[in-house]
Design a protein around this motif. Structure first.
Motif, mmCIF file in Angstrom:
data_model
loop_
_atom_site.group_PDB
_atom_site.id
_atom_site.type_symbol
_atom_site.label_atom_id
_atom_site.label_comp_id
_atom_site.label_asym_id
_atom_site.label_seq_id
_atom_site.Cartn_x
_atom_site.Cartn_y
_atom_site.Cartn_z
ATOM 1 N N GLY A 1 0.803 -1.041 0.343
ATOM 2 C CA GLY A 1 0.519 -0.028 0.109
ATOM 3 C C GLY A 1 0.505 0.669 -0.247
ATOM 4 N N ILE A 2 2.162 1.778 0.226
ATOM 5 C CA ILE A 2 2.928 2.448 -0.202
ATOM 6 C C ILE A 2 3.681 2.132 -1.497
ATOM 7 C CG2 ILE A 2 5.179 3.209 1.366
ATOM 8 C CD1 ILE A 2 3.892 2.549 3.688
ATOM 9 N N ILE A 3 4.559 1.337 -1.236
ATOM 10 C CA ILE A 3 4.857 1.171 -2.706
ATOM 11 C C ILE A 3 3.957 0.302 -3.857
ATOM 12 C CG2 ILE A 3 7.089 -0.180 -4.022
ATOM 13 C CD1 ILE A 3 8.672 0.201 -1.502
ATOM 14 N N ASP A 4 4.241 0.824 -4.981
ATOM 15 C CA ASP A 4 3.167 -0.127 -5.813
ATOM 16 C C ASP A 4 3.709 -0.908 -6.397
ATOM 17 O OD1 ASP A 4 5.399 -0.523 -7.661
ATOM 18 O OD2 ASP A 4 5.313 1.828 -8.719
ATOM 19 N N GLY A 5 2.658 -2.633 -6.885
ATOM 20 C CA GLY A 5 2.640 -3.426 -7.400
ATOM 21 C C GLY A 5 3.587 -4.209 -8.311
ATOM 22 N N ASN A 6 4.193 -3.187 -8.289
ATOM 23 C CA ASN A 6 5.373 -3.727 -9.735
ATOM 24 C C ASN A 6 6.475 -4.137 -8.983
ATOM 25 O OD1 ASN A 6 3.625 -1.655 -11.710
ATOM 26 N ND2 ASN A 6 5.031 -0.088 -11.194
ATOM 27 N N SER A 7 7.003 -4.857 -10.835
ATOM 28 C CA SER A 7 8.380 -6.036 -9.762
ATOM 29 C C SER A 7 9.696 -4.727 -10.632
ATOM 30 C CB SER A 7 8.201 -7.238 -10.462
ATOM 31 O OG SER A 7 8.306 -7.013 -11.914
ATOM 32 N N TYR A 8 10.781 -5.009 -9.317
ATOM 33 C CA TYR A 8 11.670 -4.538 -9.763
ATOM 34 C C TYR A 8 12.834 -5.420 -10.498
ATOM 35 C CZ TYR A 8 8.426 -0.167 -8.490
ATOM 36 O OH TYR A 8 8.315 0.385 -8.779
ATOM 37 N N PRO A 9 13.103 -5.939 -10.957
ATOM 38 C CA PRO A 9 13.635 -7.299 -11.625
ATOM 39 C C PRO A 9 14.840 -7.192 -11.844
ATOM 40 C CG PRO A 9 12.875 -6.847 -13.854
ATOM 41 C CD PRO A 9 11.973 -5.927 -12.359
ATOM 42 N N ILE A 10 15.359 -5.702 -11.887
ATOM 43 C CA ILE A 10 17.321 -5.465 -11.354
ATOM 44 C C ILE A 10 17.663 -5.638 -10.174
ATOM 45 C CG2 ILE A 10 18.955 -3.426 -12.101
ATOM 46 C CD1 ILE A 10 17.460 -2.968 -14.853
ATOM 47 N N SER A 11 16.447 -5.011 -9.203
ATOM 48 C CA SER A 11 16.468 -4.933 -7.719
ATOM 49 C C SER A 11 16.446 -6.307 -7.153
ATOM 50 C CB SER A 11 15.574 -3.880 -7.109
ATOM 51 O OG SER A 11 16.076 -3.948 -5.877
ATOM 52 N N GLU A 12 16.000 -7.224 -7.646
ATOM 53 C CA GLU A 12 15.344 -8.404 -7.272
ATOM 54 C C GLU A 12 16.571 -9.408 -7.550
ATOM 55 O OE1 GLU A 12 11.685 -9.549 -9.031
ATOM 56 O OE2 GLU A 12 10.320 -8.004 -7.738
ATOM 57 N N GLU A 13 16.774 -8.927 -9.112
ATOM 58 C CA GLU A 13 18.413 -10.087 -9.457
ATOM 59 C C GLU A 13 19.811 -9.535 -7.825
ATOM 60 O OE1 GLU A 13 19.140 -11.634 -11.326
ATOM 61 O OE2 GLU A 13 20.845 -12.074 -11.841
ATOM 62 N N ILE A 14 19.738 -8.456 -7.338
ATOM 63 C CA ILE A 14 21.163 -7.858 -7.332
ATOM 64 C C ILE A 14 20.354 -8.073 -5.730
ATOM 65 C CG2 ILE A 14 21.789 -5.868 -5.748
ATOM 66 C CD1 ILE A 14 21.356 -4.272 -8.409
ATOM 67 N N HIS A 15 19.095 -8.610 -4.655
ATOM 68 C CA HIS A 15 18.897 -9.099 -3.252
ATOM 69 C C HIS A 15 19.044 -10.396 -3.764
ATOM 70 C CE1 HIS A 15 17.196 -5.011 -3.401
ATOM 71 N NE2 HIS A 15 17.309 -5.312 -1.829
ATOM 72 N N ARG A 16 19.073 -10.763 -4.508
ATOM 73 C CA ARG A 16 18.815 -12.190 -4.874
ATOM 74 C C ARG A 16 20.002 -12.465 -4.728
ATOM 75 N NH1 ARG A 16 19.427 -16.720 -8.323
ATOM 76 N NH2 ARG A 16 20.151 -14.492 -10.354
ATOM 77 N N THR A 17 21.285 -12.071 -5.430
ATOM 78 C CA THR A 17 22.445 -13.023 -5.218
ATOM 79 C C THR A 17 24.127 -11.970 -5.025
ATOM 80 O OG1 THR A 17 22.651 -11.313 -7.639
ATOM 81 C CG2 THR A 17 22.205 -13.645 -7.560
ATOM 82 N N THR A 18 23.447 -10.882 -4.579
ATOM 83 C CA THR A 18 24.410 -9.755 -2.932
ATOM 84 C C THR A 18 25.188 -11.272 -2.260
ATOM 85 O OG1 THR A 18 25.642 -8.112 -2.491
ATOM 86 C CG2 THR A 18 23.112 -8.865 -1.976
ATOM 87 N N LEU A 19 26.488 -10.659 -1.821
ATOM 88 C CA LEU A 19 27.015 -11.284 -0.275
ATOM 89 C C LEU A 19 28.171 -10.364 -0.319
ATOM 90 C CD1 LEU A 19 27.625 -13.430 2.147
ATOM 91 C CD2 LEU A 19 29.270 -14.103 0.068
ATOM 92 N N SER A 20 27.798 -9.573 1.182
ATOM 93 C CA SER A 20 29.142 -8.570 1.123
ATOM 94 C C SER A 20 29.619 -9.756 2.873
ATOM 95 C CB SER A 20 28.413 -7.923 2.477
ATOM 96 O OG SER A 20 27.521 -7.313 1.843
ATOM 97 N N LEU A 21 31.812 -9.186 1.847
ATOM 98 C CA LEU A 21 32.428 -10.164 2.674
ATOM 99 C C LEU A 21 32.755 -8.982 3.790
ATOM 100 C CD1 LEU A 21 34.104 -11.138 -0.765
ATOM 101 C CD2 LEU A 21 32.280 -11.930 0.864
ATOM 102 N N PRO A 22 33.594 -9.673 4.354
ATOM 103 C CA PRO A 22 34.255 -8.569 5.456
ATOM 104 C C PRO A 22 34.945 -7.483 5.132
ATOM 105 C CG PRO A 22 34.541 -10.592 6.363
ATOM 106 C CD PRO A 22 34.133 -10.625 5.319
#
Ligand code: PLP
Length: 361
Positions: A320-341
Motif C-alpha cells: 500500500g506504500i510502494i506500487d505492486g510493480n516488479s523491479y527485476p534488477i533490484s530483485e536480481e541484486i538482492h538474490r545474488t549479493t553477498l557482503s564480505l568482511p
C-alpha cells in the motif's frame, strides 16, 4: 573465525580518546545541544565545504526531516532507488509522500540516471538518491535532471562518508546531504546519531527548528517539530572518530583492493572507475549460488552478511506504500549479493585468508 564486523575491536584504537571525551562531557555538565555538538557541526560542515551542518538523532530522521523542511503536499512524489535500505523509503512514507521507485544500474547498484526522467510526473517534487555501499551515484547526470525539472535533491549518505564523484564529496550536491553515524557506518558513533549538510540559511534554520520541537526560542514553537537532537556525548565521540575518518577510509580501500586483485572472476566484483572515490562501507560480490557460498564460507570460518536479503517492494510493511510493480534488477541484486568482511577491525592477513577460502568454492 573471521567476523563480518566487530565493533569492540574496531573502536579499540580510540578507547583512550573516547574515555577523555566522555569525561569532558560528563564533567562539563551540559548534555544536550552544547559545545561538542557545535564543534562537530562546524568541523563536519567545514570538511565538506558546506555552509551548515545540523546534528540529529539518527540517519532516518536526517532523511525524514530533510523532506519535512520543504512542506510538500500529501501524495507528492519522491523518486528513490528500488534497491536501498528500508529507512530511505520509510522517510518518504513518514511524510505522507509517495515513493516512486527507479531501478538501479546492475553494475554500480546505484539509481540509473537514464531511467529517472521516465518516472517524473507533475507531482514529482524530489529525487532522493542513495550512495549505496559507499559508491557515489552518477551525480553529474542526476544534478542535470534536477535542474531541468526543478526538483529538490536529497542525498542519503548513510553509507558514503568521504566518498566522492569527480572530486566532489557526497552530501554536497543536493539541498540536503543526510548522514547516519550508526556504529557500523564508516564514521560511527557509540550509539545512534545523524546529521544533515546544507548550504541554504533558510533550510538550515528550518532543520534546527524541526529537530528541537519546532522551536527557535525556548518555549515558543513555530512549527510542529520533533525531538531529534544529536546527543552531546555522541558528538564528543564523533569528534574523536572524525579525526581518523581518512585513515579508516584508506584501510577499507586497501582491504577492498586485496579482494579486487585476488578474487577469481567467478565472482562479480564492484566496478572501479577513476571518476569515483569509493569508501566500501560494504564490500559486496555477486554470485548465482549466493546462499550456498554464504554457507560454505561460514563452514570455513568466514562470517558474511547480505545487504539486503529482501528488496523494499517485497517487504510486508510496504504494502500500500510502494506500487505492486516488479523491479527485476533490484530483485536480481538482492538474490545474488553477498557482503564480505571489510571493516577497520580486519587486517590485510584476514582478507587474504578470506580470498583463499572463497577462491576454493
Ligand atoms: C543506516 C542507513 C540509514 C539509517 O540510518 P539510522 O541512523 O540507522 O537511522 C538510512 N539509509 C541507509 C542507506 C542506511 O544504510
Amino acid at each position: 573465525m573471521i567476523d563480518y564486523e566487530n565493533l569492540g575491536l574496531l573502536n579499540k584504537p580510540f578507547f583512550e580518546e573516547f574515555k577523555t571525551a566522555f569525561a569532558e562531557t560528563l564533567e562539563g555538565g551540559w548534555y544536550i545541544l552544547g559545545n561538542k555538538v557545535k564543534e562537530f557541526e562546524t568541523a563536519y560542515a567545514q570538511y565538506h565545504g558546506s555552509k551548515h551542518c545540523v546534528g540529529l538523532a539518527n540517519g532516518l530522521d536526517a532523511l525524514t526531516l530533510s523532506l519535512r523542511a520543504f512542506n510538500f503536499a500529501p501524495g507528492d512524489e519522491v523518486i528513490v532507488p528500488s534497491n536501498t535500505y528500508i529507512a530511505t523509503i520509510l522517510s518518504i512514507a513518514q511524510c505522507g509522500l509517495k515513493p516512486v521507485l527507479v531501478e538501479p544500474d546492475i553494475h554500480t547498484y546505484n539509481i540509473d540516471p537514464e531511467k529517472i526522467e521516465a518516472a517524473i510526473t507533475p507531482r514529482t517534487k524530489a529525487i532522493m538518491v542513495v550512495h549505496l555501499y559507499g559508491k557515489s551515484c552518477e551525480m553529474d547526470k542526476i544534478t542535470a535532471i534536477k535542474e531541468k525539472h526543478q526538483l529538490v535533491l536529497i542525498e542519503d549518505c548513510a553509507q558514503s562518508h568521504a566518498a566522492s564523484f569527480k572530486g566532489q564529496l557526497t552530501g554536497t550536491f543536493g539541498e540536503f546531504g543526510a548522514f547516519s553515524f550508526y556504529p557500523t557506518k564508516n564514521l560511527g558513533a557509540l550509539g545512534d546519531a545523524g546529521a544533515v549538510l546544507c548550504n541554504d540559511d533558510t533550510l538550515a534554520t528550518a532543520m534546527r527548528r524541526l529537530r528541537n520541537y519546532g522551536s527557535d526560542v525556548k518555549y515558543y514553537n513555530e512549527v510542529v517539530g520533533v525531538n531529534s537532537r544529536l546527543d552531546e556525548v555522541q558528538a564528543a565521540f564523533l569528534l574523536v572518530k572524525f579525526k581518523y575518518l581518512a585513515q579508516i577510509t584508506q584501510h577499507k580501500r586497501q582491504l577492498a583492493a586485496i579482494y579486487q586483485e585476488g578474487l577469481k572472476s567467478d565472482f562479480i566484483k564492484p566496478v572501479v572507475h577513476p571518476d569515483y572515490f569509493d569508501v566500501y562501507h560494504i564490500y559486496n560480490i555477486r554470485h548465482e549460488r549466493r546462499d550456498a557460498l554464504k554457507k560454505y564460507l561460514l563452514d570455513n570460518g568466514v562470517k558474511t552478511d547480505i545487504h539486503y536479503p529482501l528488496p523494499p517492494h517485497q517487504q510486508k510493511a510496504m504494502e500500500g506504500i510502494i506500487d505492486g510493480n516488479s523491479y527485476p534488477i533490484s530483485e536480481e541484486i538482492h538474490r545474488t549479493t553477498l557482503s564480505l568482511p571489510c571493516s577497520y577491525c580486519h587486517t590485510k592477513e584476514d582478507i587474504a585468508q578470506v580470498v583463499k577460502v572463497i577462491n576454493n568454492f
